[in-house]
Write a protein that holds these residues in place. Structure first.
Motif, PDB file in Angstrom:
ATOM      1  N   GLN A 152      56.172 -33.734  -1.714  1.00  0.00           N
ATOM      2  CA  GLN A 152      54.705 -33.978  -1.487  1.00  0.00           C
ATOM      3  C   GLN A 152      54.224 -32.851  -2.762  1.00  0.00           C
ATOM      4  N   VAL A 155      55.212 -34.161  -6.076  1.00  0.00           N
ATOM      5  CA  VAL A 155      53.778 -36.044  -6.520  1.00  0.00           C
ATOM      6  C   VAL A 155      52.620 -35.312  -6.502  1.00  0.00           C
ATOM      7  N   THR A 156      52.386 -34.709  -6.132  1.00  0.00           N
ATOM      8  CA  THR A 156      50.679 -34.638  -6.927  1.00  0.00           C
ATOM      9  C   THR A 156      50.540 -33.640  -7.967  1.00  0.00           C
ATOM     10  N   ASP A 159      51.332 -36.961 -10.086  1.00  0.00           N
ATOM     11  CA  ASP A 159      50.308 -37.691 -10.314  1.00  0.00           C
ATOM     12  C   ASP A 159      49.327 -36.953 -12.045  1.00  0.00           C
ATOM     13  N   GLU A 364      53.616 -42.119   0.458  1.00  0.00           N
ATOM     14  CA  GLU A 364      53.694 -40.962  -1.115  1.00  0.00           C
ATOM     15  C   GLU A 364      54.938 -40.626  -1.491  1.00  0.00           C
ATOM     16  N   VAL A 365      55.848 -40.443   0.021  1.00  0.00           N
ATOM     17  CA  VAL A 365      56.614 -39.608  -0.390  1.00  0.00           C
ATOM     18  C   VAL A 365      57.964 -40.204   1.087  1.00  0.00           C
ATOM     19  N   SER A 481      61.641 -41.408  -3.674  1.00  0.00           N
ATOM     20  CA  SER A 481      60.254 -41.261  -3.747  1.00  0.00           C
ATOM     21  C   SER A 481      59.521 -42.315  -5.316  1.00  0.00           C
ATOM     22  N   ARG A 485      56.634 -44.525  -6.766  1.00  0.00           N
ATOM     23  CA  ARG A 485      55.312 -44.310  -7.010  1.00  0.00           C
ATOM     24  C   ARG A 485      55.434 -44.715  -8.676  1.00  0.00           C
ATOM     25  N   TYR A 486      56.588 -44.582  -9.429  1.00  0.00           N
ATOM     26  CA  TYR A 486      56.248 -44.521 -10.377  1.00  0.00           C
ATOM     27  C   TYR A 486      57.107 -45.785 -11.603  1.00  0.00           C
ATOM     28  N   ARG A 514      51.355 -44.400 -12.998  1.00  0.00           N
ATOM     29  CA  ARG A 514      51.815 -44.663 -11.085  1.00  0.00           C
ATOM     30  C   ARG A 514      51.810 -46.016 -11.314  1.00  0.00           C
ATOM     31  N   GLU A 516      50.350 -48.372  -9.804  1.00  0.00           N
ATOM     32  CA  GLU A 516      48.708 -48.665  -9.206  1.00  0.00           C
ATOM     33  C   GLU A 516      48.639 -49.805  -8.012  1.00  0.00           C
ATOM     34  N   PHE A 519      49.978 -49.403  -4.103  1.00  0.00           N
ATOM     35  CA  PHE A 519      49.278 -48.315  -3.003  1.00  0.00           C
ATOM     36  C   PHE A 519      47.599 -48.712  -3.348  1.00  0.00           C
TER      37      PHE A 519
END
Length: 519
Positions: A152, A155-156, A159, A364-365, A481, A485-486, A514, A516, A519
């Motif tokens: 997590q 990932v932050t 981001d 997110e994860v 993950s 997310r990406y 990202r 998008e 999400f």
């Protein structure tokens, strides 16, 4: 003095004669039975050929070249024969064959042996039983919160990196360091009770304590680990240099020896902080992590490990859990992107569709339960591990049976060192087909018996990686993950690797943004 004066004019001649006899006599006597095996000429007399390849970080490539030039059974050292055949795994590494780890592993010992580098079978059995409960299915399941909390934070940071350009653009980044930061933080959390903080800092730095109770300093842990693997692998093959390594003019050895001490100091500092707090009664709630399991472990006599042994085992987990995971994660990541570039639409859309269906919107994860049974994700990871082969070198074992051992028509006497090179058997066209160098996850849908036997990412037999269940869980959570997310684009043509004990990608340049839409 008179004798010295008499010999002085002859020293220039006597020294090369002595060196020649030192290597030639064993070739014609002790190791005469190995003379029939082909190989590089220098390797017939010493380990220098292999040691120089290790010094260059290309031992896996040198051994692979030797097999492609000389065949399946190749002499790569004065008493070392490499077998590039998947059936050799059973011969060399299976339970009950009585082989010992080679003296090569002594170069990896700092003070106290651990389960990885102990050569004594009884000691290994004792150690492995003491730590086996740490890797039981129940224990592994309890490690997941520590993994996901670090992913997590990672990932932050990703981001933040990806938001530095407009939403529809890719931000360029070198992914390799970030995989290293994440792997170090996860194993720090599992083995020592707290992450090293590399992800949060975006920096390769951690505390070092060279002796218990000594002063705290800071060192670049990833760099230290890389140097340690490189120098230990080289000195393991050239043991005569070990006492003199720090005095040699080549800075590779001086810096490498320092790295060995610093890496041990990282484990000393982390274990001391945790155990000192526990002894003072300020440790707080007991954690479900590796260090707790190591401290709780008992041998057959009910005895627990002392602090030095706990530190040695924690260091083993630090190395295995950071180096191999970061290298494998980065390599699998690269090969997925490479496969998509080679055949657009064949890899990433399938992988993301599978992940999107398994992971709820806004998550997110990924949790392990969401990704552990995803078939295409697993095939991508296995294919990436085959192509990269993080544990690429042939792990050396000594034949101990007085009568020797036979592989097919080849007989190897007692004292011979044997190994099976994972990188080479993972890249043999006769096993994997003419597309052996291509990223083809669907080859895993219908594996032949030879392919199943040849796939060897975690070694084989009683010395196989004790933490492979943790590694698989970590790989699936991280790779699942990051691709959920990406979106990525690959910015380099080839993955270049450098080998210490394990094979490490030098860099992995990509564009990131990202996704998008999910999400």
């Amino acid at each position: 003095m008179a004798l010295l004066s008499l010999l002085t004019p002859w020293i220039g001649l006597l020294i090369p004669i002595y060196i020649a006899l030192y290597y030639l006599i064993p070739y014609f006597t002790t190791y005469k039975s190995l003379a029939k095996y082909p190989g590089p000429f220098p390797a017939k007399f010493s380990n220098l050929w292999l040691g120089l390849a290790a010094r260059r970080g290309q031992k896996f490539a040198a051994v692979d070249w030797a097999h492609r030039k000389y065949g399946k059974v190749v002499r790569i050292g004065f008493n070392h024969v490499s077998i590039a055949d998947e059936r050799g795994l059973e011969t060399v590494y299976a339970h009950g064959n009585g082989f010992l780890k080679d003296h090569f592993y002594e170069a990896f010992v700092v003070g106290t042996t651990g389960v990885f580098n102990t050569r004594d079978r009884v000691d290994h059995t004792r150690k492995r039983k003491m730590i086996a409960h740490a890797f039981s299915p129940k224990s592994v399941g309890e490690f997941e919160p520590h993994m996901t909390s670090n992913v997590q934070r990672w990932v932050t940071q990703l981001d933040r990196i990806s938001s530095s350009t407009p939403p529809d653009s890719f931000t360029e980044m070198n992914a390799m360091p970030w995989f290293s930061y994440l792997a170090f933080d996860i194993i720090g959390d599992l083995a020592f009770g707290a992450p090293f903080g590399m992800v949060s800092k975006g920096k390769d730095e951690t505390e070092v304590q060279l002796i218990p109770g000594g002063p705290i300093s800071y060192a670049p842990a990833v760099e230290v680990l890389n140097r340690r693997g490189e120098v230990s692998s080289t000195l393991g093959l050239l043991p005569a240099l070990r006492p003199w390594a720090k005095y040699l003019p080549d800075p590779f050895f001086r810096l490498g020896v320092s790295a060995v001490q610093n890496l041990n100091g990282i484990a000393v500092a982390a274990v001391a902080a945790r155990l000192d707090a526990a002894e003072k009664g300020v440790a707080g709630e007991e954690r479900n992590d590796l260090l707790t399991r190591l401290v709780q472990g008992k041998d057959a006599a009910g005895q627990k490990m002392g602090r030095k042994e706990v530190t040695a085992e924690a260091l083993t987990q630090l190395i295995a859990g950071s180096d191999t995971i970061s290298n494998t994660c980065c390599a699998v990541f690269y090969w997925i992107l490479h496969g998509e570039r080679a055949a657009p639409g064949s890899i990433i859309p399938r992988l993301q569709a599978e992940l999107d269906a398994a992971i709820a919107e806004g998550v997110e994860v990924a949790s392990y339960s969401q990704v552990k049974h995803l078939p295409f994700l697993k095939r991508c990871i296995d294919e990436g591990m085959r192509l990269h082969s993080t544990s690429a070198l042939g792990l050396p074992r000594i034949v101990t049976a007085p009568e020797g051992i036979t592989f097919e028509s080849s007989h190897f006497p007692c004292g011979t060192v044997l190994s099976v090179p994972s990188f080479t058997i993972h890249h043999l066209e006769e096993i994997w087909g003419p597309d052996v160098e291509d990223f083809k996850p669907d080859r895993w849908l219908n594996l032949s018996t030879r392919q199943k036997m040849a796939f060897n990412p975690f070694s084989y037999g009683p010395r196989a990686c004790v933490g492979q269940n943790v590694a698989v869980m970590e790989l699936q959570i991280i790779i699942g993950s990051v691709f959920r997310r990406y979106a990525f684009e690959l910015h380099q043509k080839k993955l270049v690797s450098h080998e210490g004990f394990s094979k490490k990608p030098k860099e992995c340049w990509v564009g990131i943004r990202r996704r998008e839409e999910v999400f």
